[in-house]
Scaffold this motif. Structure first.
Motif, PDB file in Angstrom:
ATOM      1  N   HIS A  54       7.267   8.585  -9.451  1.00 50.74           N
ATOM      2  CA  HIS A  54       7.724   7.467  -9.187  1.00 50.74           C
ATOM      3  C   HIS A  54       8.108   7.687  -7.941  1.00 50.74           C
ATOM      4  N   ARG A  55       8.971   9.310  -7.860  1.00 51.14           N
ATOM      5  CA  ARG A  55       9.677   8.986  -6.180  1.00 51.14           C
ATOM      6  C   ARG A  55       8.198   9.161  -4.927  1.00 51.14           C
TER       7      ARG A  55
ATOM      8  N   TYR B  34       6.411   5.871  -4.251  1.00 53.00           N
ATOM      9  CA  TYR B  34       7.530   5.383  -2.968  1.00 53.00           C
ATOM     10  C   TYR B  34       7.425   6.053  -2.094  1.00 53.00           C
TER      11      TYR B  34
ATOM     12  N   HIS C  60       6.770   3.942   1.387  1.00 52.28           N
ATOM     13  CA  HIS C  60       7.533   3.520   2.720  1.00 52.28           C
ATOM     14  C   HIS C  60       7.750   5.099   3.370  1.00 52.28           C
TER      15      HIS C  60
END
Length: 116
Positions: free
Chosen positions: A81-82, A85, A89
């Protein structure tokens, strides 16, 4: 026997590769993704009917088995998930690409683990 995550922690055992078992497992490890799974199942069924084959359903099951494999291992889920993301971004295209490669590698490892 399920493969251990880097930290050796599993939230749940690896489920059977059936839509019902995967849905039950997803409810426990990533309930927020249930609508996405249900939409995917509907689409896979429609594709299977249109093509007259079961490959869309097999692909659906294997994909969601890999998703559950990631989510049931906290260290892997956190890293996934990191990276996901940051892939979306990041401060530069290069940084985004680097994190996208991490996402792909973690998914590939999960996919391989459930495809044995």
């Amino acid at each position: 026997m399920s493969r251990l995550a880097h930290d050796g922690v599993h939230l749940i055992p690896r489920p059977e590769q059936t839509p019902a078992a995967l849905k039950a497992a997803l409810t426990l490890v990533a309930a927020d993704r249930l609508p996405e799974m249900i939409d995917g199942q509907t689409q896979a069924m429609a594709e299977a009917i249109a093509s007259g084959g079961v490959q869309p359903i097999r692909s659906f099951v294997t994909h969601w088995a890999a998703v559950v494999e990631i989510e049931r291992r906290p260290a892997t889920a956190q890293a996934y998930h990191r990276a996901n993301y940051l892939a979306n971004h990041g401060e530069s295209v290069l940084e985004c690409r680097e994190y996208a490669l991490i996402v792909a590698e973690l998914y590939r490892e999960a996919f391989e683990a459930v495809s044995r």
